[in-house]
Scaffold this motif. Structure first.
Motif, mmCIF file in Angstrom:
data_model
loop_
_atom_site.group_PDB
_atom_site.id
_atom_site.type_symbol
_atom_site.label_atom_id
_atom_site.label_comp_id
_atom_site.label_asym_id
_atom_site.label_seq_id
_atom_site.Cartn_x
_atom_site.Cartn_y
_atom_site.Cartn_z
ATOM 1 N N ASP A 1 -19.139 11.469 28.304
ATOM 2 C CA ASP A 1 -18.749 12.241 29.476
ATOM 3 C C ASP A 1 -17.741 11.411 30.262
ATOM 4 O O ASP A 1 -17.990 10.246 30.568
ATOM 5 C CB ASP A 1 -19.963 12.555 30.355
ATOM 6 N N LEU A 2 -16.615 12.038 30.591
ATOM 7 C CA LEU A 2 -15.525 11.360 31.279
ATOM 8 C C LEU A 2 -15.289 12.004 32.639
ATOM 9 O O LEU A 2 -15.029 13.205 32.717
ATOM 10 C CB LEU A 2 -14.242 11.456 30.438
ATOM 11 N N GLY A 3 -15.403 11.205 33.693
ATOM 12 C CA GLY A 3 -15.059 11.655 35.032
ATOM 13 C C GLY A 3 -13.693 11.106 35.399
ATOM 14 O O GLY A 3 -13.459 9.904 35.292
ATOM 15 N N ALA B 1 -17.626 15.597 35.412
ATOM 16 C CA ALA B 1 -17.559 14.923 34.112
ATOM 17 C C ALA B 1 -17.287 15.937 33.005
ATOM 18 O O ALA B 1 -17.847 17.030 32.989
ATOM 19 C CB ALA B 1 -18.846 14.164 33.842
ATOM 20 N N THR B 2 -16.396 15.555 32.099
ATOM 21 C CA THR B 2 -15.966 16.391 30.986
ATOM 22 C C THR B 2 -16.462 15.784 29.680
ATOM 23 O O THR B 2 -16.307 14.574 29.458
ATOM 24 C CB THR B 2 -14.427 16.473 30.965
ATOM 25 N N LEU C 1 -16.731 -2.028 21.734
ATOM 26 C CA LEU C 1 -15.806 -2.876 22.482
ATOM 27 C C LEU C 1 -14.738 -2.032 23.175
ATOM 28 O O LEU C 1 -14.400 -2.279 24.339
ATOM 29 C CB LEU C 1 -15.156 -3.895 21.542
ATOM 30 N N TYR C 2 -14.208 -1.032 22.491
ATOM 31 C CA TYR C 2 -13.203 -0.110 23.038
ATOM 32 C C TYR C 2 -13.709 0.480 24.360
ATOM 33 O O TYR C 2 -13.005 0.451 25.377
ATOM 34 C CB TYR C 2 -12.974 0.975 21.987
ATOM 35 N N PHE C 3 -14.938 0.983 24.346
ATOM 36 C CA PHE C 3 -15.484 1.610 25.555
ATOM 37 C C PHE C 3 -15.882 0.582 26.608
ATOM 38 O O PHE C 3 -15.746 0.846 27.807
ATOM 39 C CB PHE C 3 -16.638 2.545 25.190
ATOM 40 N N ASP C 4 -16.331 -0.569 26.190
ATOM 41 C CA ASP C 4 -16.637 -1.636 27.144
ATOM 42 C C ASP C 4 -15.362 -2.056 27.880
ATOM 43 O O ASP C 4 -15.362 -2.210 29.104
ATOM 44 C CB ASP C 4 -17.262 -2.836 26.421
ATOM 45 N N CYS C 5 -14.277 -2.223 27.147
ATOM 46 C CA CYS C 5 -12.992 -2.588 27.766
ATOM 47 C C CYS C 5 -12.523 -1.487 28.714
ATOM 48 O O CYS C 5 -12.008 -1.773 29.800
ATOM 49 C CB CYS C 5 -11.943 -2.848 26.691
ATOM 50 N N TRP C 6 -12.706 -0.238 28.319
ATOM 51 C CA TRP C 6 -12.314 0.887 29.166
ATOM 52 C C TRP C 6 -13.091 0.858 30.479
ATOM 53 O O TRP C 6 -12.523 0.980 31.553
ATOM 54 C CB TRP C 6 -12.558 2.186 28.424
ATOM 55 N N GLU C 7 -14.394 0.643 30.391
ATOM 56 C CA GLU C 7 -15.214 0.584 31.606
ATOM 57 C C GLU C 7 -14.787 -0.573 32.511
ATOM 58 O O GLU C 7 -14.793 -0.446 33.735
ATOM 59 C CB GLU C 7 -16.694 0.469 31.259
ATOM 60 N N ARG C 8 -14.402 -1.699 31.913
ATOM 61 C CA ARG C 8 -13.943 -2.861 32.686
ATOM 62 C C ARG C 8 -12.494 -2.740 33.131
ATOM 63 O O ARG C 8 -12.024 -3.528 33.939
ATOM 64 C CB ARG C 8 -14.099 -4.140 31.857
ATOM 65 N N ASP D 1 -13.096 7.749 36.784
ATOM 66 C CA ASP D 1 -14.139 7.566 37.794
ATOM 67 C C ASP D 1 -15.461 7.155 37.152
ATOM 68 O O ASP D 1 -16.217 6.369 37.710
ATOM 69 C CB ASP D 1 -14.377 8.861 38.578
ATOM 70 N N SER D 2 -15.742 7.728 35.975
ATOM 71 C CA SER D 2 -16.994 7.418 35.275
ATOM 72 C C SER D 2 -16.815 7.642 33.788
ATOM 73 O O SER D 2 -15.975 8.439 33.360
ATOM 74 C CB SER D 2 -18.137 8.299 35.799
ATOM 75 N N LEU D 3 -17.596 6.922 33.020
ATOM 76 C CA LEU D 3 -17.569 7.031 31.573
ATOM 77 C C LEU D 3 -18.998 6.790 31.101
ATOM 78 O O LEU D 3 -19.544 5.706 31.299
ATOM 79 C CB LEU D 3 -16.612 5.975 31.010
ATOM 80 N N ASP D 4 -19.599 7.806 30.503
ATOM 81 C CA ASP D 4 -21.000 7.721 30.090
ATOM 82 C C ASP D 4 -21.113 8.093 28.620
ATOM 83 O O ASP D 4 -21.018 9.276 28.261
ATOM 84 C CB ASP D 4 -21.848 8.658 30.960
#
Length: 117
Positions: A78-80, A86-87, A11-18, A59-62
């Motif tokens: 990976d965080l853009g 991506a880092t 949920l944490y990452f889903d919220c971050w993406e949204r 920019d991106s989160l994978d």
């Protein structure tokens, strides 16, 4: 309701993406902490303010891998940010009684800082 550590981390990452943390807020302990490369936060208000700022620049989160047990979740992703490549990032989320009590994040910020300079 989302209550397992793994489902709360998802949920944490889903919220971050949204870029919307409304669904995450009820899962933060009143004394939650965040410790990361770009700062620290104490309590839900600071925690969400910092995460909202990170999300705004994302920019991106994978998500590559998530490993969990009864209280802890490690998410490798990976965080853009800011146009940087991506880092790789490690996020350690600790959950007690269905609430996030601590998040610790580590990564090498050099590419992100260079892109923002």
């Amino acid at each position: 309701m989302t209550t397992t550590p793994a489902s709360i981390a998802a949920l944490y990452f889903d919220c971050w993406e949204r870029k919307d943390f409304t669904d995450l807020a009820p899962h933060l302990s009143p004394d939650c902490t965040f410790t990361g490369v770009f700062g620290v936060a104490q309590g839900p208000d600071e925690f969400l303010r910092g995460l909202t700022g990170m999300a705004a620049g994302t920019d991106s989160l994978d998500v590559r891998k998530r490993i969990s047990d009864k209280t802890d979740v490690i998410t490798w992703f990976d965080l853009g940010m800011g146009g940087a490549p991506a880092t790789a990032v490690a996020n350690w989320t600790h959950v007690e009684n269905g609430l996030i009590t601590a998040v610790n994040v580590t990564f090498d910020p050099r590419e992100i800082l260079a892109a923002s300079a």
